[in-house]
Write a protein that holds these residues in place. Structure first.
Motif, PDB file in Angstrom:
ATOM      1  N   THR A 207       0.724  -1.384  -0.080  1.00  0.00           N
ATOM      2  CA  THR A 207      -0.099  -0.076  -0.020  1.00  0.00           C
ATOM      3  C   THR A 207       0.947   1.381   0.087  1.00  0.00           C
TER       4      THR A 207
ATOM      5  N   CYS B   8      -0.770  -4.998   4.686  1.00  0.00           N
ATOM      6  CA  CYS B   8      -1.759  -4.298   5.433  1.00  0.00           C
ATOM      7  C   CYS B   8      -2.809  -5.783   5.813  1.00  0.00           C
TER       8      CYS B   8
ATOM      9  N   ASP C 163      -2.127  -6.862   8.944  1.00  0.00           N
ATOM     10  CA  ASP C 163      -2.506  -5.942  10.091  1.00  0.00           C
ATOM     11  C   ASP C 163      -3.813  -6.048  10.355  1.00  0.00           C
ATOM     12  N   GLN C 164      -4.781  -6.299   9.397  1.00  0.00           N
ATOM     13  CA  GLN C 164      -6.051  -6.396   9.457  1.00  0.00           C
ATOM     14  C   GLN C 164      -6.459  -7.863  10.399  1.00  0.00           C
TER      15      GLN C 164
END
Length: 300
Positions: free
Chosen positions: A129, A199, A202-203
């Motif tokens: 990202t 990401c 992290d989610q």
């Protein structure tokens, strides 16, 4: 002051190294150094602090370089306008997607988009990202497909669809007897995750606070991988379990009973997939065609 000199200082700010910046600008290091010094002399301020081993941006340099980047974006928009002319769907569209979306979305997106824009080929890039964000800002990509939240000045973000997560199990795992999985139970298993920078990792940790606290305490598993496909292979071998987005569940590589999936207990963790593009991007019809094709993919 020229666009070339602005490109020099913006690239040098990114690379913080004269040699790498010169290479990226396709000029010699002395040429870039002279260009940067000429602009500093014209402005009457130092943009960079130079030492033998490092190049640092001065406080005034940060302000000027930020404005210079905007000027380059607008100049790129002018060139794009002249190139596309009246037909916004006749030239390539440069699209980026995060690693956990691209491989599973593009096989559906490309044929769908070709129905409405057959003369608009796609340049495709998969990346983190943070890298996609930077390339979008610099005009190196026209649009990116990411997971929310995503906030960036002068960038439009449009939600496309919500995607639930599910648990990936090796064949014969005791959880195959369960209809649904409690996210908190992930902390009890050997969980395979993507490495730092993804990401999606992290989610998953956000969806399971117990697992996140376990990892913060240094008690979590050290098994990490570079892609969801690598994780899939390790799960198939019995190394542990993992979590996949729904779009990545379908697999044609393994025979039945080698892998299985289970949904999470409601409310199921998931993500919102979104499309982002610069507000100044001069081909709104191309963005509309892309957005429509992406939504059609989510329906199918």
């Amino acid at each position: 002051m020229t666009l070339t000199e602005l490109r020099y200082i913006v690239t040098l700010a990114q690379e913080q190294h004269f040699g790498r910046a010169a290479s990226k600008c396709f000029v010699s290091q002395p040429t870039l150094s002279v260009g940067v010094k000429k602009l500093e002399d014209e402005l009457g301020v130092a943009l960079f602090e130079r030492t033998r081993n490092a190049v640092r941006i001065t406080p005034m340099g940060e302000l000027i370089i930020r404005q210079g980047q905007k000027v380059l974006e607008e100049a790129a928009a002018i060139k794009q306008l002249a190139k596309t002319g009246q037909d916004q769907l006749s030239t390539p569209l440069r699209i980026g997607a995060i690693y956990t979306i691209g491989p599973y979305l593009f096989p559906h997106l490309i044929p769908e988009l070709s129905k409405v824009a057959p003369k608009m080929p796609l340049y495709i890039e998969e990346n983190f990202t943070a890298v996609l964000r930077r390339k979008l800002r610099l005009g190196e990509l026209d649009a990116i497909i990411i997971a929310l939240p995503f906030n960036e000045p002068d960038v439009v973000t449009q939600s496309l669809y919500d995607e639930p997560f599910c648990v990936l199990l090796p064949g014969g795992h005791p959880w195959e007897k369960k209809a649904q999985i409690n996210p908190a139970d992930l902390a009890k298993e050997e969980l395979l995750l993507l490495g730092e920078g993804h990401c999606f990792r992290d989610q998953i940790l956000e969806a399971c606070p117990v697992l996140a606290r376990k990892k913060d305490a240094g008690d979590g598993s050290g098994i990490e991988a570079t892609s969801l496909e690598t994780i899939r292979h390790m799960v198939a071998s019995g190394m542990g379990i993992s979590v996949l987005p729904q779009s990545a569940v379908v697999d044609h590589h393994y025979a039945p009973n080698i892998l299985s999936t289970r949904p999470f207990r409601s409310p199921s963790p998931g993500r919102t997939v979104a499309l982002a593009w610069r507000a100044s991007f001069p081909r709104p019809k191309a963005i509309d065609a892309l957005s429509d094709a992406l939504r059609q993919c989510s329906v199918n």
